[in-house]
Write an enzyme that holds these catalytic residues in place. Sequence first.
Site, mmCIF file in Angstrom:
data_model
loop_
_atom_site.group_PDB
_atom_site.id
_atom_site.type_symbol
_atom_site.label_atom_id
_atom_site.label_comp_id
_atom_site.label_asym_id
_atom_site.label_seq_id
_atom_site.Cartn_x
_atom_site.Cartn_y
_atom_site.Cartn_z
ATOM 1 N N THR A 90 -6.146 0.811 -0.206
ATOM 2 C CA THR A 90 -7.394 1.399 -0.708
ATOM 3 C C THR A 90 -8.080 0.334 -1.557
ATOM 4 O OG1 THR A 90 -6.400 3.592 -0.814
ATOM 5 C CG2 THR A 90 -8.408 3.245 -2.094
ATOM 6 N N LYS A 165 -12.927 7.297 2.261
ATOM 7 C CA LYS A 165 -11.829 7.512 1.303
ATOM 8 C C LYS A 165 -12.379 7.620 -0.123
ATOM 9 C CE LYS A 165 -7.632 6.880 -0.618
ATOM 10 N NZ LYS A 165 -6.480 7.718 -0.485
ATOM 11 N N LYS A 240 -7.974 4.744 -10.325
ATOM 12 C CA LYS A 240 -8.330 3.587 -9.490
ATOM 13 C C LYS A 240 -9.419 3.987 -8.491
ATOM 14 C CE LYS A 240 -6.735 0.785 -5.660
ATOM 15 N NZ LYS A 240 -5.745 0.477 -4.653
#
Length: 293
Positions: A90, A165, A240
């Site tokens: 990611t 995402k 994050k």
Amino acid sequence: MAPNPTIAFIGLGNMGLPMAANLVKAGYSLVGFDTQPRQVDFPLADTAANAADTADIVVTMLPNGQIAKAVADSVLPAMAAGSLLIDCSTIDIESAGAIHATAKGASVDCLDAPVSGGAGGATAGTLTFMVGGEEQAFRRAEPLFQIMGSKAVHCGGPAAGQSVKIVNNMLLSTTMAGTGEAFNLGRKLGIDPQKLFDVMSTSSGSCWPVNAYCPVPGVGPESPADRQFEPGFATDLMLKDALLAQQAAHANEVATPMASQAATLFEQMQRSGMGEMDFSAMIKYLANQARPH
Ligand code: NAD
């Protein structure tokens, strides 16, 4: 490409190791690499480039965009023209775009393919892959996605997987913070959280944090709240992703006042020492905050 492609897997941490193990179990010939020593039952190379140079497909699963980009820069010159790089980390959209551009320059097919499902999903082979890149590269990678996961969605061109995402997890950050607030207010109003759940989970307040991941112990399906907020999905990882969304919103001049506030709250939660707790412990963090006058 050979009928049975050989795979290099770079980044053998909480996610990468079980993903690589599932590919080995399915019969693929795989070489791994990690900067940390790892006990594994497949061969390890001494550098990322050495792992990649005989592979038809290189999969990376790394902590952040800076590292993913540096690893891509080191493996791409070693990869044969026509091979395939799949980055499952990611990472920020800019780094994902840069990796696609470098791969194109090396005549290597490239996909960004971040996952949801956590370490449990990686072990069980039930991850969901959100994939960006060319259609034919996606088709080529599908057999691997089927082994490591249970669903793969081709979201669009380069970096589209990272975009999806980041957007999904941005929404999750706000719905979880909102769910914590709602249950905290309900409790102060003297309402049994089970009654709140019974109504909200089938009313207009229904959302994934209420229905599937309720942050109140003993209410709704089993969740980290029933295990003293052991993750699950750690606050550090939620933060994050929330910050990646803020970075993307800033770069594209999109107003995200709710998500910006949620990111600040998860940052404060981390600073208060709750980074390793499940992100649904936001309800506890909020319960201890005084209302500003
Ligand atoms: P992790 O820290 O457990 O694993 C990362 C691995 O990369 C480590 O083993 C580390 O030694 C290795 N590494 C670092 N620099 C390297 C380099 N230059 N070359 C080779 N290896 C290197 O992290 P993780 O939990 O496995 O997460 C990996 C990625 O997946 C992250 O981008 C994370 O955001 C994403 N992700 C994690 C989860 C989760 O629940 N853990 C869920 C979805 C997505």
